[in-house]
Motif scaffolding. Sequence first.
Motif, PDB file in Angstrom:
ATOM      1  N   THR A   1      51.341  95.518 -71.395  1.00  0.00           N
ATOM      2  CA  THR A   1      51.970  95.079 -70.148  1.00  0.00           C
ATOM      3  C   THR A   1      52.723  96.220 -69.467  1.00  0.00           C
TER       4      THR A   1
ATOM      5  N   SER B   1      55.268  92.935 -63.235  1.00  0.00           N
ATOM      6  CA  SER B   1      54.771  92.861 -64.608  1.00  0.00           C
ATOM      7  C   SER B   1      55.885  92.560 -65.600  1.00  0.00           C
TER       8      SER B   1
ATOM      9  N   ILE C   1      50.325  89.279 -70.782  1.00  0.00           N
ATOM     10  CA  ILE C   1      49.459  90.215 -70.069  1.00  0.00           C
ATOM     11  C   ILE C   1      48.592  89.491 -69.045  1.00  0.00           C
TER      12      ILE C   1
END
Length: 459
Positions: free
Chosen positions: A20, A43, A109
């Motif tokens: 990630t 993210s 993710i």
Amino acid sequence: MNTGDTAWVLTSAALVLLMTPGLAFFYGGMVRAKSVLNMLMMSIGGMAVVGVLWVLFGYSLAFGRDVGGGFLGSPTEFAGLAGLLGPDTLSGSVPTTAFVAFQAMFAVITVALVSGAVADRARFGPWLAFAALWAVFVYFPVAHWVFDFDGKDASGAVVDPGGWIANRLLAVDFAGGTAVHVNAGAAGLALALVLGRRVGWPREPMKPHNLPLVVLGAGLLWFGWFGFNAGSALAANATAGVAFVNTFVAACAALLTWLLVERLRDGHATTLGAASGVVAGLVAITPACHSVTPVGAVVVGGVSGALCALAVSLKYRWGFDDSLDVVGVHLVGGLTGTLLIGLVASDTAPAKVNGLFSGGGLDQLWRQAVGALAVLAYSFALSLVLALLVRAVLGFRVSREAEIGGIDEAEHAETAYDFGGIRSAGRSVTAPGHGRTAPPTTTSAAAGGPGAALERSKA
């Protein structure tokens, strides 16, 4: 409990977690300099939201007792991970908490992947709201469909039914071609349609501002992907070894074919193309890494690299602004890898499945197609509804002024780069922390970076 298997699964979970931040760098380098912090934050912020939800009830929705005919796990059975902390609570040969941690990184993710489709124009708070809703109503149920296998007693009788794709349809998806990549790609398409085009797209060039950052991100993704795929064996065994080798060689093949397409189409091979080719190969081999031979992995990687290199231009033809090619790489790559199992799978690989080219006929191919299309349709429809809901209630897109001036300043009151050392065009620049003079920048203004900022200030 097997301590070797446990060590491998925990190590793999850490590798997948690293993906990630790697994705944040990959995406961050691809956007313009005025948007890089927002891209990183999407993210990292998504990681935090999904991590909390996973512990509270997400794991239970995905892997709890089936309460919906193969479509949904019980949200309360393992709420707060209750009942899973004892030393004798196992998933296969590893503690269930190790499995919980490993699968948590998949959820993280997948949500982060979606953000690339709306780079440069999404407000941070509404993005977090969307990430939470999408995880609950899309990812957790789809993970149940694909990853939750039937629990059986010693005689082989099913005592704990799992998801319909894994156990009824019998489609092969070893590490998430459908649950992760098709899922995220379909959601990215829905988000791009709801938020609309960036200001100036496609008339103005919107080139990556930092290609070394893109390559760094791709390298971290490649490194972490060995945990993603080989870790999905949930044991330190031969299946993990096959998945590891296939993951490596597929990415290599995809890199080469992506560059070949660029060379034939555009006259040159690019650094961005190399990084994107690696990711395309990794995406495609994810569902297939234990069902094909290493030669089959070369085929999967090579085909996906070429197809994804061609697919990223579809947004210009069809008019949807998928900023960082989530559709072209993850949706197309995930579909390619999933469907190729039905063609090149071999029973000499650990999955013991034959595709069409190994004498298996069309049986596995139709199963792969139904599973992939079901996830695509579900994810797109629900993502569209959720995005429209967030837009109506919270407002999803930044203002035109904020988008033009810089989303980093507007949303986070920060900038990624300090250009205070630049005194004037054509004069020297002091390299921070080194006490020496660097030559004037020659970076193209169209490509972003310090040169672009300088040109904009002159204008």
